[in-house]
Design an enzyme around this catalytic site. Structure first.
Site, PDB file in Angstrom:
ATOM      1  N   ASP A 175      -0.156   5.156   0.772  1.00 42.16           N
ATOM      2  CA  ASP A 175      -0.083   6.115   1.782  1.00 42.16           C
ATOM      3  C   ASP A 175      -0.203   5.573   3.059  1.00 42.16           C
ATOM      4  OD1 ASP A 175      -0.046   7.952  -0.346  1.00 42.16           O
ATOM      5  OD2 ASP A 175      -2.076   7.974  -0.481  1.00 42.16           O
TER       6      ASP A 175
ATOM      7  N   ASP B  90       0.835  -1.194   0.106  1.00 38.61           N
ATOM      8  CA  ASP B  90      -0.055  -0.041  -0.130  1.00 38.61           C
ATOM      9  C   ASP B  90       0.952   1.254  -0.037  1.00 38.61           C
ATOM     10  OD1 ASP B  90      -2.243   1.762   0.718  1.00 38.61           O
ATOM     11  OD2 ASP B  90      -1.653   1.900   2.602  1.00 38.61           O
TER      12      ASP B  90
END
Ligand SMILES: [Zn+2]
Length: 568
Positions: free
Chosen positions: A36, A34
């Site tokens: 952020d 992922d």
């Protein structure tokens, strides 16, 4: 570990070099990250490269993955595109800055949609994970995703990948409770990924003559030990399995086993009779007749291999391997230790590796069974949903009212439902099935149950044997998982899964066989609608029969914006 200049060598090519000459399986080909909150500090809707700040230790951690031959992809929801808060050029600039700071990624998979778009790629949907695996030339079950919120974990599991949750202050407590694998930060997650990958590869590979392998306890325990037994069998002339009566039918389904000895071990059985000297003499005589050159004793984390090791020593078995936190004295030659939280099949594979045995490169690290016989004719053509409401341990079974509600909701939505159960569960399954579902309760042995599961589009089940049968046939699982034991250890392994239930219920980690909490709240609060939604997340819709369990069923490839990193 070999040092590699990551900027000169894309990690995929490093993988080709690092893979040469290694024996043994690869649990993971790729790590999906992922963006952020996981790789870089979360700046909401960031379109400014100047605001990119990597999390602490990210560069070194990613370089360690590259050096180990793992391919890397970023899988990220960017609803700021749909909202018009930044444009694609700005996002590309941000990604170029990420690569400048963290090194190259082999693929970038971006969902440009918002929740209201109902796309198949925005996490928690599984589309980005499927797309990333495809882009990297592998399959989801050989991927592990690292993310900071529950959506990341749900997407990974629904695709059949594993997931590591690295919480941040925005991660909700229930997301942490529900995750099977949690690490304190990105470097720690990477260290554990690499440790698990290495743990199934022997330092000193061996050949063996006759090996006695042992797995007492129930059918599910025997099923999850299958990969470890196959690893031994690949390098042995003969494999003899000692199991208990409750695991016998599962033992008959395991590939690689040449002979089976069935005997109840009084230090393992949940309802043991008093120790009988004649019974121990019989066991000793039977085991001596095997003339095993060595023994590999598989156990669960709360069981001891040492009583059997002592008995095997008395009949001259000269090499004995087992997992033991207790001091083994002269009883073990290979004393292996495993941290808590490792999936049971990986735990078994790591013991086999410590003993010197690995799955061959062409044997996928997955549960696998001998071919199933034909399913009972009343189930109809493949594509039905199996609902298995019971369990030998009441605490892990579904509340009957919930199971009946699931039948009504699924059949109303157009699913064909087959209700299965053991010999003593006929009354339960008849009541749960009612007039809407096919009732197979009490009518099937384990082999017929396996065949029924093999033809299913999905299985809805608690933490019990049929979840592992489903994993063995690649059939997706909606797991109504009572948290009496850790999900990370006992959840369905390397198969698309949706987990439901209250992971923080007071029964958590009690190992209770009967639910210790009035009302069985860990499972009774699940709604049939959640099960229906779980099936949809797994790509199992009632309209049609999925052709392959491990592809996102029926849908065209999800519309995913693939934005190249540097050099693409
Ligand atoms: Zn999307």
């Amino acid at each position: 570990m070999r040092q590699v200049e990551p900027d000169q060598c894309r990690s995929a090519r490093v993988g080709a070099r690092a893979g040469r000459g290694r024996s043994g399986p690869r649990l993971f080909d790729a790590v999906l990250l992922d963006r952020d909150g996981t790789l870089v500090e979360d700046v909401p809707y960031n379109g400014d490269p100047e605001k990119v700040r990597p999390v602490s230790g990210a560069r070194a951690a990613l370089d360690a993955l590259r050096a180990a031959g793992l391919r890397l992809a970023v899988v990220t929801n960017q609803s700021g595109l749909a909202k018009g808060l930044f444009d694609e050029a700005q996002m590309r600039a941000v990604h170029a800055r990420v690569e400048e700071l963290l090194g190259p990624f082999d693929a970038w998979l971006v969902c440009p949609h918002d929740d209201a778009d109902g796309c198949g790629c925005r996490k928690p949907a599984a589309g980005l994970v499927h797309a990333a695996a495809r882009e990297l030339g592998t399959v989801p079950r050989r991927c592990v995703l690292v993310g900071d919120i529950g959506r990341d974990v749900t997407a990974a599991l629904a695709a059949g990948a594993q997931a590591v949750l690295v919480p941040t202050p925005v991660t909700r407590p229930e997301e942490i409770d529900a995750a099977g694998w949690v690490a304190p930060d990105l470097p720690a997650a990477v260290t554990e990924i690499l440790r698990r990958q290495a743990a199934v590869v022997p330092r000193e590979p061996r050949r063996a003559g006759t090996v006695l392998v042992v797995r007492s306890d129930s059918a599910g325990d025997v099923l999850v030990t299958g990969p470890g037994i196959r690893a031994v069998a690949a390098h042995a002339d003969r494999v003899v399995l000692l199991c208990g009566p409750r695991g016998r039918a599962a033992a008959d389904l395991l590939p690689g086993v040449d002979a089976i000895i069935e005997h109840r071990l009084p230090w393992i059985d949940p309802h043991p009779d008093p120790v009988d000297p004649d019974d121990i003499t019989t066991l000793t005589t039977t085991l001596a007749a095997v003339a095993a050159d060595e023994a590999v004793i598989f156990t669960s984390y709360h069981q001891s291999p040492l009583p059997l090791a002592l008995l095997l020593r008395t009949i001259g078995v000269h090499r004995i391997s087992a997992i033991s936190d207790d001091y083994p004295g002269a009883l073990l030659d290979v004393r292996h230790r495993v941290p808590t939280g490792v999936p049971e099949p990986e735990r078994a594979l790591s013991l086999a590796a410590a003993a010197g045995y690995a799955l061959p490169a062409d044997d996928e690290p997955a549960l696998r069974l001998r071919p199933a016989p034909a399913a009972p004719s009343q189930v109809g053509p493949p594509g039905y949903v199996v609902l298995h409401p019971g369990s030998a341990a009441q605490s892990r079974g579904l509340p009957p009212e919930l199971a009946a509600g699931i039948v009504r909701t699924l059949t109303a939505a157009g699913h064909r439902v087959v209700v299965t159960g053991g010999a003593d569960e006929a009354e339960l399954t008849a009541w749960v099935a009612g007039d809407d579902a096919v009732d197979l309760g009490g009518g099937t042995g384990l082999a017929e149950l396996a065949a029924t599961v093999a033809g299913a589009a999905a299985v809805v089940v608690g933490n019990t044997g049929p979840a592992h049968l489903a994993a063995a046939y690649g059939v997706p699982v909606v797991s109504l998982f009572a948290p009496t034991v850790p999900f990370g250890q006992w959840g369905p392994w390397r198969v698309p899964t949706v987990r439901l239930g209250d992971a923080a219920a007071p029964c958590r980690d009690t190992r209770a066989a009967r639910c210790p909490v009035p009302g069985h709240p860990c499972l009774s609060r699940i709604t049939p609608r959640e099960v229906l939604d779980g099936l949809a997340l797994l790509g199992v819709s009632p309209a049609r029969t999925p052709t392959a369990a491990l592809t996102p069923a029926g849908e065209a490839a999800p519309e995913v914006a693939t934005v190249g990193g540097s050099g693409r």
